[in-house]
Design an enzyme around this catalytic site. Structure first.
Site, PDB file in Angstrom:
ATOM      1  N   LYS A  43       0.848  -1.211   0.000  1.00  0.00           N
ATOM      2  CA  LYS A  43       0.000   0.000   0.000  1.00  0.00           C
ATOM      3  C   LYS A  43       0.879   1.255   0.000  1.00  0.00           C
ATOM      4  O   LYS A  43       0.658   2.186  -0.769  1.00  0.00           O
ATOM      5  CB  LYS A  43      -0.878   0.010   1.238  1.00  0.00           C
ATOM      6  CG  LYS A  43      -1.542   1.355   1.531  1.00  0.00           C
ATOM      7  CD  LYS A  43      -2.449   1.331   2.740  1.00  0.00           C
ATOM      8  CE  LYS A  43      -1.747   1.673   4.002  1.00  0.00           C
ATOM      9  NZ  LYS A  43      -1.477   3.098   4.228  1.00  0.00           N
ATOM     10  N   ASN A  44       1.913   1.257   0.859  1.00  0.00           N
ATOM     11  CA  ASN A  44       2.686   2.486   1.039  1.00  0.00           C
ATOM     12  C   ASN A  44       3.686   2.738  -0.086  1.00  0.00           C
ATOM     13  O   ASN A  44       4.292   3.801  -0.143  1.00  0.00           O
ATOM     14  CB  ASN A  44       3.350   2.496   2.421  1.00  0.00           C
ATOM     15  CG  ASN A  44       2.296   2.629   3.512  1.00  0.00           C
ATOM     16  OD1 ASN A  44       1.141   2.963   3.226  1.00  0.00           O
ATOM     17  ND2 ASN A  44       2.668   2.336   4.740  1.00  0.00           N
ATOM     18  N   CYS A  99      -5.331   8.435   8.738  1.00  0.00           N
ATOM     19  CA  CYS A  99      -5.609   7.817  10.039  1.00  0.00           C
ATOM     20  C   CYS A  99      -5.457   8.828  11.180  1.00  0.00           C
ATOM     21  O   CYS A  99      -4.674   9.748  11.115  1.00  0.00           O
ATOM     22  CB  CYS A  99      -4.611   6.691  10.294  1.00  0.00           C
ATOM     23  SG  CYS A  99      -5.027   5.233   9.415  1.00  0.00           S
ATOM     24  N   ARG A 130      -0.306  14.884  12.464  1.00  0.00           N
ATOM     25  CA  ARG A 130       0.413  14.371  11.280  1.00  0.00           C
ATOM     26  C   ARG A 130       1.013  15.574  10.552  1.00  0.00           C
ATOM     27  O   ARG A 130       0.568  15.984   9.517  1.00  0.00           O
ATOM     28  CB  ARG A 130      -0.540  13.597  10.367  1.00  0.00           C
ATOM     29  CG  ARG A 130      -1.234  12.414  11.001  1.00  0.00           C
ATOM     30  CD  ARG A 130      -0.333  11.244  11.326  1.00  0.00           C
ATOM     31  NE  ARG A 130       0.266  10.584  10.194  1.00  0.00           N
ATOM     32  CZ  ARG A 130      -0.298   9.596   9.496  1.00  0.00           C
ATOM     33  NH1 ARG A 130      -1.517   9.236   9.789  1.00  0.00           N
ATOM     34  NH2 ARG A 130       0.325   9.024   8.491  1.00  0.00           N
ATOM     35  N   ASP A 164       3.773   0.456  12.235  1.00  0.00           N
ATOM     36  CA  ASP A 164       2.504  -0.043  11.677  1.00  0.00           C
ATOM     37  C   ASP A 164       2.143  -1.417  12.226  1.00  0.00           C
ATOM     38  O   ASP A 164       1.013  -1.865  12.034  1.00  0.00           O
ATOM     39  CB  ASP A 164       2.569  -0.106  10.148  1.00  0.00           C
ATOM     40  CG  ASP A 164       2.691   1.281   9.552  1.00  0.00           C
ATOM     41  OD1 ASP A 164       3.033   1.383   8.358  1.00  0.00           O
ATOM     42  OD2 ASP A 164       2.478   2.258  10.288  1.00  0.00           O
ATOM     43  N   ARG A 186      -9.036   0.157   3.792  1.00  0.00           N
ATOM     44  CA  ARG A 186      -8.072   1.085   3.171  1.00  0.00           C
ATOM     45  C   ARG A 186      -6.753   0.387   2.880  1.00  0.00           C
ATOM     46  O   ARG A 186      -6.043   0.756   1.966  1.00  0.00           O
ATOM     47  CB  ARG A 186      -7.792   2.272   4.111  1.00  0.00           C
ATOM     48  CG  ARG A 186      -8.855   3.335   4.147  1.00  0.00           C
ATOM     49  CD  ARG A 186      -8.334   4.545   4.900  1.00  0.00           C
ATOM     50  NE  ARG A 186      -7.013   4.889   4.420  1.00  0.00           N
ATOM     51  CZ  ARG A 186      -6.011   5.300   5.224  1.00  0.00           C
ATOM     52  NH1 ARG A 186      -6.200   5.403   6.511  1.00  0.00           N
ATOM     53  NH2 ARG A 186      -4.832   5.604   4.736  1.00  0.00           N
TER      54      ARG A 186
END
Ligand code: EPZ
Length: 427
Positions: free
Chosen positions: A22-23, A116, A121, A306, A398
């Protein structure tokens, strides 16, 4: 809204295939906009964040073909438009549009990202990088307007005060077409950064040192189309490894790069699971009794933040007291409250969760507040005798492709049911 009904207490057994990272995906897609021809990205994870990016690219006027795990992106028809908050807020990683559009047009006007709820952030390091490259930055009611003086960025030496994945990638994107050489010092070393550098270099960029803490980017005038296959998702893989241990199962996690999971494998062994590394797979065998262990997250190659929430679930089942400290995010502990509802004894002290392990968990009704909290909670449900009901699945969608299907294939008794809106729990 949907919810999961998990009848836990059964070991996960069998094989699970890991999807594309995903990242990586959320950075590769905007990077592809820099080419003066089509870029094909393969092995995309079938997750909500990729679907949102597809919509964003269409809004930006790019030509995009998207089916299954394959996307062809051609940024040539695009015009430098303002991307107000709207859809960009649905995605933390929409901030990569800043670096990509800045390199493509010499300007970018994109709303601040969403994502999130892990506490603040900030994006100050991204802006520090852009300004060092000769851009002006203005926050116009939440839309960041970034412009290169004289229309083109100039290479610079940039020191990142904090190791930041996002800032490292964003500066790499912006610098790829700048005039001259850019050096990023104290760069993040995550595999996803190497994946983006690989794509950019295959497009004709000149980037050296990705994966180390010093990256050298020599700007080029043009980038061309190419084809790229995304690396496996090490966080998805680690999630299934932890789930295998927590359920005393025996799972072969396939399509991984074991080196990307060294910290996770080492920690699982320390806790007492058996971990066997193969060429492109890792086998995890649960051992039933686990030892307490302290976990401290740190940038790659350290233990990933994570997986801080999922490993907390496993440690709640281990004998003894464990302390999990998140050195990356100061408030990534919203799963703790929910685990306590299931009988776990955990208290949050500053940046640490203090876990009194060795207690049996009970099924219960819990809600995921963010992506990895959701993972921690479905692992808890799978490891616990009885029925657990989990809501907040939009967070899990997600980042975890077909997680219900993958878990069912491993023998989990897990069903996803749709809820009439009225029944949706608000906490
Ligand atoms: C990326 O987020 C990942 N997201 C996160 O994964 C991951 O947790 C994080 O890296 C750390 O590994 C994506 O790649 C889309 P950072 P990012 O910049 O880039 C501070 C998931 O679950 N910071 O490396 O936003 C920041 O507050 C997600 O998949 C600044 O202070 O993280 C944090 O404390 C969650 N100023 C630390 O640095 C900045 O300008 C590391 O953040 C940028 C970051």
């Amino acid at each position: 809204m949907d919810k999961l009904i998990i009848n836990g207490g059964k070991p996960l057994l069998g094989t699970v295939g890991i999807s594309g990272a995903k990242n990586s995906a959320v950075a590769l897609i905007p990077a592809a906009l820099l080419a003066d021809g089509p870029v094909v990205i393969e092995n995309l994870p079938r997750i909500q964040d990729v679907a949102i990016y597809y919509e964003l690219l269409k809004e930006l006027g790019a030509d995009v073909l998207f089916e299954d795990d394959w996307m062809e992106i051609d940024g040539r028809p695009m015009k430098p438009i303002v991307m107000p908050n709207g859809r960009v807020k649905k995605l933390r990683a929409s901030y990569y549009l800043w670096g990509a559009l800045l390199a493509k047009f010499g300007e970018a006007h994109v709303g601040l990202p969403g994502g999130c709820d892990l506490g603040p952030r900030p994006t100050d390091l991204h802006m520090k990088g852009f300004e060092a490259l000769g851009a002006t930055v203005e926050n116009k009611n939440g839309v960041m307007s970034i412009r290169a003086r004289n229309g083109r960025l100039k290479g610079a030496r940039i020191y990142l005060d904090l190791v930041s994945v996002g800032a490292t990638i964003n500066i790499m994107l912006a610098a790829s077409k700048a005039e001259g050489v850019t050096i990023i010092e104290n760069a993040a070393r995550e595999p996803e950064i190497v994946d983006v550098a690989t794509l950019l270099n295959n497009m004709g960029a000149d980037i050296k040192g990705a994966g180390t803490d010093m990256i050298r980017i020599s700007g080029v005038d043009r980038l061309h189309g190419c084809r790229h296959t995304i690396i496996p998702d090490r966080i998805e893989a680690g999630t299934y490894m932890i789930a295998a241990a927590a359920t005393n199962g025996n799972v072969l996690v396939e399509n991984v790069i074991p080196k990307h999971l060294e910290a996770v494998s080492a920690k699982l062994r320390e806790i007492g699971a058996e971990v066997r590394e193969l060429d492109d797979a890792i086998q995890v065998i649960g051992r039933g009794r686990y030892r307490a262990s302290d976990v401290k997250t740190s940038p790659y190659p350290g233990f990933p933040t994570d997986l801080q929430q999922p490993i907390t679930t496993l440690l709640a089942l281990a004998q003894g007291c464990s302390i999990v400290t998140d050195n990356i995010y100061s408030s990534r502990f919203r799963h703790v409250e929910e685990l306590r509802r299931m009988g776990a004894s955990i208290k949050v002290e500053g940046r640490s969760a203090v876990i009194e392990g060795g207690r049996k968990l009970n099924g219960g009704k819990v809600v995921a507040s963010d992506l990895r909290a959701g993972a921690a909670l479905f692992i808890a449900g799978l490891a616990t005798e009885g029925t657990t009901e989990l809501e907040g699945l939009e967070h899990i969608d997600r980042g975890y492709e077909n997680f219900v299907g993958k878990l069912q294939k491993l023998g989990a008794d897990i069903q996803r049911i749709s809820l009439p809106q009225s029944e949706h729990h608000q906490r």
